[in-house]
Write an enzyme that holds these catalytic residues in place. Structure first.
Site, mmCIF file in Angstrom:
data_model
loop_
_atom_site.group_PDB
_atom_site.id
_atom_site.type_symbol
_atom_site.label_atom_id
_atom_site.label_comp_id
_atom_site.label_asym_id
_atom_site.label_seq_id
_atom_site.Cartn_x
_atom_site.Cartn_y
_atom_site.Cartn_z
ATOM 1 N N ASP A 33 0.869 -1.162 0.000
ATOM 2 C CA ASP A 33 0.000 0.000 0.000
ATOM 3 C C ASP A 33 0.916 1.224 0.000
ATOM 4 O O ASP A 33 2.093 1.135 0.378
ATOM 5 C CB ASP A 33 -0.903 -0.026 1.232
ATOM 6 C CG ASP A 33 -1.819 1.180 1.310
ATOM 7 O OD1 ASP A 33 -2.397 1.560 0.264
ATOM 8 O OD2 ASP A 33 -1.948 1.755 2.411
ATOM 9 N N ASP A 35 0.007 5.157 0.792
ATOM 10 C CA ASP A 35 -0.166 6.189 1.811
ATOM 11 C C ASP A 35 -0.277 5.558 3.196
ATOM 12 O O ASP A 35 -1.099 4.670 3.432
ATOM 13 C CB ASP A 35 -1.401 7.030 1.504
ATOM 14 C CG ASP A 35 -1.351 7.640 0.106
ATOM 15 O OD1 ASP A 35 -0.227 7.863 -0.394
ATOM 16 O OD2 ASP A 35 -2.417 7.874 -0.484
#
Length: 227
Positions: A33, A35
């Site tokens: 992922d 952020d």
């Protein structure tokens, strides 16, 4: 990328970018992922000046590079879907992130996949449960199809339960939940751990810097910089 026609968008509107020369070669991958995992969480991050790498991110990506493990960023981008910013903003911000990874560890990613679909808002990207939006596995399946990685044996690192859920639904070997970004909340940690089951391992660590010791794919890889 200066024109919309040059952006790597699928007919459905997802960003699926495989870097030049990248080839999964049927190998297990490291899914990340973005952020809250690679960079500090900024709500609707879309300005390069707001990019700040989480300590250890470049070292972990560089270690995967050195081990021959394909690295794939998979990121929900509801800010695009809700019209808060556009693909041009995403492109410039993503380019900044990749430049920072390279500058701090000669680290590189093999593919970037982003889903703009969101269950709320206005515009063409509104969808109640789009198959590419995590926790659904669509972005990971796209990496299999476009980059040629093997999902069996792959791992995902995320700060939310939905990241870990996407890994389970895609048939990965395991997921690592980090206590950065949204992962600082107990609810996200519990949601991630709840995804563990037969054939799917879930581990929790403080940050991406600790993924070197948590992801079997990176066993024995150095956490230092690579030249």
């Amino acid at each position: 990328m200066t024109a919309a026609s040059a952006w790597p968008l699928t007919p459905g509107g997802e960003w699926v970018e495989v870097k030049p020369g990248a080839d999964g070669g049927g190998r297990a991958a490291l899914f990340l992922d973005r952020d809250g995992v690679i960079v500090e969480e900024v709500i609707y991050l879309h300005r390069p000046e707001e990019v700040a790498l989480i300590p250890g991110a470049a070292d972990t990506v560089a270690a995967a590079n050195a081990a021959g493990v394909p690295v794939v960023i998979v990121t929900n981008q509801p800010g695009v879907g809700r019209g808060y910013y556009g693909w041009a903003d995403f492109a410039t911000t993503q380019a900044c992130i990749e430049a920072e990874l390279w500058a701090h560890g000669r680290a590189r990613v093999d593919a970037v996949i982003a889903c703009p679909y969101t269950p709320g808002g206005d515009g063409p990207y509104v969808h109640p449960d789009h198959p590419c939006r995590k926790p659904n596995p669509g972005m990971l399946l796209a990496a299999r199809d476009r980059l040629g990685v093997a999902l069996a044996g792959s791992w995902i690192v995320g700060d939310r339960g939905l990241d870990i859920s996407a890994g389970r639904r895609a048939g990965l070997a395991g997921g690592v939940h980090v206590a950065t970004g949204f992962g600082q909340g107990d609810d996200e940690r519990r949601a991630a751990l709840a995804e563990a089951g037969t054939g799917y391992t879930v581990r929790t660590v403080s940050s991406i810097a600790d993924a070197l010791g948590a992801v079997p794919l990176l066993a024995g890889a150095s956490g230092g910089r690579f030249g």
